[in-house]
Write an enzyme that holds these catalytic residues in place. Structure first.
Site, PDB file in Angstrom:
ATOM      1  N   LYS A 209       0.850  -1.188   0.000  1.00 54.70           N
ATOM      2  CA  LYS A 209       0.000   0.000   0.000  1.00 54.70           C
ATOM      3  C   LYS A 209       0.887   1.241   0.000  1.00 54.70           C
ATOM      4  CE  LYS A 209      -2.994   2.955   2.580  1.00 54.70           C
ATOM      5  NZ  LYS A 209      -3.356   3.395   3.934  1.00 54.70           N
TER       6      LYS A 209
ATOM      7  N   GLY B 235      -7.687   9.405  10.311  1.00 47.76           N
ATOM      8  CA  GLY B 235      -7.855   9.496  11.758  1.00 47.76           C
ATOM      9  C   GLY B 235      -8.863  10.513  12.228  1.00 47.76           C
TER      10      GLY B 235
ATOM     11  N   ALA C 108      -9.447   5.721   4.919  1.00 46.73           N
ATOM     12  CA  ALA C 108      -9.343   6.872   5.836  1.00 46.73           C
ATOM     13  C   ALA C 108     -10.664   7.604   6.020  1.00 46.73           C
ATOM     14  CB  ALA C 108      -8.282   7.857   5.367  1.00 46.73           C
ATOM     15  N   GLY C 109     -10.893   8.005   7.264  1.00 48.70           N
ATOM     16  CA  GLY C 109     -12.028   8.860   7.599  1.00 48.70           C
ATOM     17  C   GLY C 109     -13.197   8.165   8.257  1.00 48.70           C
TER      18      GLY C 109
ATOM     19  N   ASN D  42      -8.378   1.942  10.588  1.00 46.74           N
ATOM     20  CA  ASN D  42      -7.547   1.615  11.741  1.00 46.74           C
ATOM     21  C   ASN D  42      -8.061   2.334  12.983  1.00 46.74           C
ATOM     22  OD1 ASN D  42      -3.926   1.623  12.426  1.00 46.74           O
ATOM     23  ND2 ASN D  42      -5.621   0.959  13.664  1.00 46.74           N
ATOM     24  N   THR D  43      -8.007   3.662  12.965  1.00 50.37           N
ATOM     25  CA  THR D  43      -8.369   4.449  14.146  1.00 50.37           C
ATOM     26  C   THR D  43      -9.798   4.191  14.607  1.00 50.37           C
ATOM     27  OG1 THR D  43      -6.866   6.168  13.350  1.00 50.37           O
ATOM     28  CG2 THR D  43      -8.349   6.767  15.131  1.00 50.37           C
TER      29      THR D  43
END
Length: 326
Positions: free
Chosen positions: A169, A230, A256-257, A278-279
Site C-alpha cells: 500500500k 484518523g 481513511a475517515g 484503523n483508528t
C-alpha cells in the site's frame, strides 16, 4: 343461491360449510381468516358454520415476504481473492494482544503494517508477527509517515526484503496537519514501484482524474480517502467516490475517515469493493466490539448495494397494496 365473496358475486348450488367453500375455491383453510356478515368465523368452527343465500364473506391472508439468497461474494486484488471486504490497520492499539483480538473479531484477511526500525536497545521485545501471523493474514506493508516518493519507494523495498511481500500500500503524505495525499509524489512513487515489480494499492485524493491516472499507470487498487486520516468524519465526498468507482476497472476501497459502523456501510453502499480502517476500531472505547460492528456494517452495506435501494420519492406510497382492501 348467491353470495358475495371478497366483493364478487358467486352462485352456489346449495348451502355449504365455510370449510367446504374454501376447499372448493382451492384455498387452504389453515392459511386464511374468514369474516361472515361482518363477524369473524373462528377456525375451529369452519366445518360447522354454513354459508347461506345472501351471505357476505371476506377471505383474507397475509401478503409480503422476501427471499434470502446466499451468494459467494469476493473481490480480487492482483489475482488474489479475498472474501472479507474489511481491511484493518495494526496501529494505535494498547498492546499486541488487543491488536490480535480486534483483527480476529473483524474477520479481516488483509492487515496493513508499517515499516519501522528495530529497537536496538532491546531487540528481544515482542513484534507484531508474534501475535498476528503473516501465515494467517495477508500483510500489506504501507508507507505511513512518508512525505516523499523516494522515502516511500525505499521503505517498500525494505519491506519486500524483510518479508518478501510485493503487494503493498502506497501513501505519500502532503503535510503533518492534514495527512492529505501529495499526488505528484504519489504518482512518481507509484511509477517507480510498478517498474520495480510491486503490485501497488494506492491511497489517493478523491479526484477521479488522478485516480484514473493511477489505474492507467498499473496500480492494482485505488484507495480514495473518505475524509482525513484518523478524523472519524465519515464519508464526506460520496459523489467523487462514486465517480471513481464507476470509472475504474480495478478494485476501489475507501481508505481513511471512517468513524463508526454507519460510515462503513455508506462506503459499501456506494459500490466500493472494500473499506480500510484503523483508528475507528483502535480508538473506540471497546475496540473488540467495534471490530465486530465494522465487520457487520461492511457486510450489510455490501448486501444493500447488491440488493439495489428503493427509489426516493416526493410523496408517500403505502407498503400494503390497496387491491383487496376490505
Amino acid at each position: 343461491m348467491k353470495v358475495m365473496i371478497n366483493g364478487e358475486e358467486r352462485v352456489l348450488d346449495a348451502a355449504q360449510s365455510v370449510e367446504a367453500l374454501l376447499t372448493s375455491l382451492g384455498i387452504d383453510p389453515r392459511k386464511v381468516a374468514v369474516e361472515r356478515n361482518l363477524e369473524i368465523v373462528p377456525k375451529s368452527t369452519y366445518a360447522q358454520v354454513m354459508v347461506g343465500d345472501g351471505d357476505r364473506l371476506e377471505i383474507v391472508h397475509f401478503i409480503g415476504g422476501g427471499s434470502t439468497q446466499v451468494v459467494e461474494d469476493s473481490f480480487e486484488v492482483a489475482g488474489r481473492k479475498f472474501t472479507s471486504r474489511l481491511l484493518v490497520g495494526t496501529g494505535k492499539y494498547k498492546d499486541f494482544e488487543e491488536t490480535a483480538k480486534a483483527i480476529a473479531e473483524s474477520g479481516a484477511e488483509i492487515v496493513t503494517v508499517a515499516v519501522r526500525r528495530v529497537n536496538l536497545s532491546d531487540p528481544s521485545q515482542p513484534m507484531l508477527v508474534d501475535y498476528v501471523s503473516p501465515k494467517t493474514y495477508t500483510y500489506l506493508p504501507n508507507t505511513a509517515g512518508c512525505f516523499t516518493a523516494d522515502d516511500a519507494v525505499r521503505t517498500l523495498r525494505l519491506a519486500r526484503e524483510a518479508g518478501g511481500w510485493d503487494l503493498v500500500k502506497l501513501e505519500v503524505l502532503g503535510d503533518q496537519k492534514t495527512l492529505y495525499p501529495n499526488m505528484p509524489e504519489t504518482l512518481k512513487a507509484a511509477e517507480a514501484l510498478i517498474k520495480d515489480g510491486f503490485k501497488v494499492m494506492v491511497y489517493c485524493s478523491d479526484d477521479p482524474i488522478q485516480a484514473k491516472m493511477l489505474e492507467d499507470m498499473g496500480c492494482v487498487a485505488i484507495m480514495p480517502l473518505g475524509s482525513l486520516i484518523g478524523s472519524g468524519l465519515g464519508i464526506i465526498n460520496p459523489i467523487n467516490i462514486r465517480l471513481i468507482k464507476e470509472n475504474s476497472k480495478v478494485p476501489v476501497l475507501v481508505d481513511a475517515g471512517v468513524g463508526t459502523a454507519s460510515d462503513a456501510a455508506v462506503a459499501m453502499e456506494l459500490g466500493c469493493d472494500g473499506v480500510l480502517m484503523n483508528t475507528a476500531i483502535a480508538a473506540a472505547k471497546d475496540p473488540i466490539r467495534m471490530a465486530r460492528a465494522m465487520k457487520l456494517a461492511v457486510e450489510a452495506g455490501r448486501l444493500s448495494y447488491l440488493a439495489g435501494r428503493m427509489p426516493k420519492k416526493m410523496y408517500a406510497d403505502p407498503s400494503s397494496p390497496l387491491a383487496g382492501l376490505i
